[in-house]
Scaffold this active site. Structure first.
Site, PDB file in Angstrom:
ATOM      1  N   LYS A   5      11.773 -16.271  14.978  1.00 22.22           N
ATOM      2  CA  LYS A   5      11.253 -17.479  14.324  1.00 22.22           C
ATOM      3  C   LYS A   5      12.426 -18.138  13.625  1.00 22.22           C
ATOM      4  CE  LYS A   5       6.785 -15.493  12.855  1.00 22.22           C
ATOM      5  NZ  LYS A   5       5.940 -15.303  11.658  1.00 22.22           N
ATOM      6  N   PHE A  40       1.920 -17.199  12.588  1.00 20.94           N
ATOM      7  CA  PHE A  40       1.788 -15.758  12.395  1.00 20.94           C
ATOM      8  C   PHE A  40       1.163 -15.176  13.649  1.00 20.94           C
ATOM      9  CE2 PHE A  40       0.474 -11.677  10.824  1.00 20.94           C
ATOM     10  CZ  PHE A  40       1.536 -11.347  10.006  1.00 20.94           C
ATOM     11  N   ASP A  42      10.715  -5.922  15.806  1.00 24.07           N
ATOM     12  CA  ASP A  42       9.707  -6.767  16.446  1.00 24.07           C
ATOM     13  C   ASP A  42      10.002  -8.255  16.253  1.00 24.07           C
ATOM     14  OD1 ASP A  42       9.161  -6.673  13.740  1.00 24.07           O
ATOM     15  OD2 ASP A  42       7.081  -6.045  13.939  1.00 24.07           O
ATOM     16  N   ASP A  76      12.234 -12.925  11.195  1.00 26.46           N
ATOM     17  CA  ASP A  76      11.499 -13.971  10.468  1.00 26.46           C
ATOM     18  C   ASP A  76      12.435 -14.534   9.386  1.00 26.46           C
ATOM     19  OD1 ASP A  76       9.192 -15.451   9.699  1.00 26.46           O
ATOM     20  OD2 ASP A  76       8.575 -13.915   8.288  1.00 26.46           O
ATOM     21  N   ASP A 129       1.116  -6.541  13.682  1.00 19.91           N
ATOM     22  CA  ASP A 129      -0.137  -6.411  12.942  1.00 19.91           C
ATOM     23  C   ASP A 129      -0.377  -7.526  11.945  1.00 19.91           C
ATOM     24  OD1 ASP A 129       1.985  -5.575  11.102  1.00 19.91           O
ATOM     25  OD2 ASP A 129       0.344  -4.974   9.795  1.00 19.91           O
ATOM     26  N   ARG A 144      -2.672  -4.131  16.449  1.00 20.14           N
ATOM     27  CA  ARG A 144      -1.436  -3.607  17.031  1.00 20.14           C
ATOM     28  C   ARG A 144      -1.580  -3.161  18.484  1.00 20.14           C
ATOM     29  NH1 ARG A 144       2.514  -2.876  13.043  1.00 20.14           N
ATOM     30  NH2 ARG A 144       1.807  -2.143  11.013  1.00 20.14           N
ATOM     31  N   GLY A 191       5.996  -2.168  13.773  1.00 17.29           N
ATOM     32  CA  GLY A 191       5.715  -3.274  14.692  1.00 17.29           C
ATOM     33  C   GLY A 191       6.411  -3.198  16.034  1.00 17.29           C
TER      34      GLY A 191
HETATM   35  P1  IMP Z   1      11.804 -10.576   7.821  1.00 17.08           P
HETATM   36  O1  IMP Z   1      12.415  -9.502   7.003  1.00 17.08           O
HETATM   37  O2  IMP Z   1      11.227 -11.682   6.980  1.00 17.08           O
HETATM   38  O3  IMP Z   1      12.690 -11.103   8.930  1.00 17.08           O
HETATM   39  O4  IMP Z   1      10.491  -9.978   8.455  1.00 17.08           O
HETATM   40  C1  IMP Z   1      10.513  -9.142   9.491  1.00 17.08           C
HETATM   41  C2  IMP Z   1       9.242  -8.310   9.524  1.00 17.08           C
HETATM   42  O5  IMP Z   1       8.110  -9.020   9.038  1.00 17.08           O
HETATM   43  C3  IMP Z   1       8.927  -7.984  10.953  1.00 17.08           C
HETATM   44  O6  IMP Z   1       9.564  -6.776  11.332  1.00 17.08           O
HETATM   45  C4  IMP Z   1       7.425  -7.896  10.964  1.00 17.08           C
HETATM   46  O7  IMP Z   1       6.996  -6.576  10.664  1.00 17.08           O
HETATM   47  C5  IMP Z   1       6.969  -8.812   9.855  1.00 17.08           C
HETATM   48  N1  IMP Z   1       6.521 -10.116  10.404  1.00 17.08           N
HETATM   49  C6  IMP Z   1       7.149 -11.310  10.320  1.00 17.08           C
HETATM   50  N2  IMP Z   1       6.475 -12.275  10.948  1.00 17.08           N
HETATM   51  C7  IMP Z   1       5.367 -11.678  11.461  1.00 17.08           C
HETATM   52  C8  IMP Z   1       4.259 -12.158  12.254  1.00 17.08           C
HETATM   53  O8  IMP Z   1       4.151 -13.333  12.642  1.00 17.08           O
HETATM   54  N3  IMP Z   1       3.324 -11.226  12.578  1.00 17.08           N
HETATM   55  C9  IMP Z   1       3.410  -9.912  12.207  1.00 17.08           C
HETATM   56  N4  IMP Z   1       4.427  -9.421  11.481  1.00 17.08           N
HETATM   57  C10 IMP Z   1       5.400 -10.299  11.109  1.00 17.08           C
HETATM   58 MG    MG Z   2       4.541  -5.695  10.085  1.00 17.16          MG
END
Ligand code: IMP
Ligand code: MG
Length: 176
Positions: free
Chosen positions: A128, A149, A97, A100, A156, A162, A40
């Site tokens: 976020k 999202f 990227d 979350d 993606d 992408r 991403g």
């Molecule tokens: P985390 O481990 O939950 O913080 O997620 C991080 C990863 O989830 C990011 O590097 C993204 O690849 C994916 N991700 C989280 N939210 C989104 C979104 O809104 N769109 C696309 N990918 C996301």
């Molecule tokens: Mg992703």
């Protein structure tokens, strides 16, 4: 079915302007190495790194995944390509990227510490905050966004969208 919002959430122009600002902040850290978490962050990393251009600034890529083909994380983080990296004594700028739940970045920082990086700063395009499960903050953040999202600019949904230059919200049309 999912569909895109009517107009971009963040335009390519806005991204460019914000990149000029955060690259200035990152310059002050003067990293030895940019470590980018694919897939991403590929566009963000390219645009950021050219603003940090320096002969001795290195760049390496790893691949993380936690999502599969859904919009919700399954909680397991996998990291590929980290074993052969030499991080001993290096100042590392970790680029991702989106922050979350925080699981990916948290897990990566732990691993980088174990591999002997002397200093680690984290840089994410999007944050976020309200989705956070693990207690972690990024040192440099492009944009704060809500609980939606998003796709485009490297991000993606099931590997689609992408290549879009702007960032868009993906909406559930609830069968309309
Ligand atoms: P985390 O481990 O939950 O913080 O997620 C991080 C990863 O989830 C990011 O590097 C993204 O690849 C994916 N991700 C989280 N939210 C989104 C979104 O809104 N769109 C696309 N990918 C996301
Ligand atoms: Mg992703």
């Amino acid at each position: 079915m999912y569909m895109l919002s009517d107009k971009p959430l963040i335009s390519a122009k806005q991204i460019e302007m914000r990149l000029d600002e955060i690259s200035g902040q990152v310059q002050e850290f003067r990293p030895d190495l940019i470590l980018s978490a694919l897939t991403g962050s590929f566009m963000f990393t390219a645009d950021l790194s050219r603003r940090l251009a320096r002969s001795d600034l290195q760049i390496q890529f790893i691949k993380t995944s936690s999502y599969g083909n859904s919009t919700e994380s399954n909680g397991n983080v996998s990291i590929e390509g980290i074993d052969h990296l030499d991080l001993k004594g290096k100042k590392v700028l970790l680029v991702d990227d989106i922050l979350d739940s925080g699981r990916t970045l948290y897990c990566l920082v732990q691993v980088l510490q174990k591999l002997g990086a002397s200093s680690i700063k984290t840089c994410v395009l999007l944050n976020k905050e309200e989705r956070r499960i693990v207690d972690i903050h990024a040192d440099y953040v492009g944009f704060e966004i809500g609980n939606e999202f998003i796709v485009g600019y490297g991000l993606d949904y099931a590997n689609n969208y992408r290549t879009y230059p702007d960032i868009w919200t993906l909406k559930d049309d609830h069968g309309k």
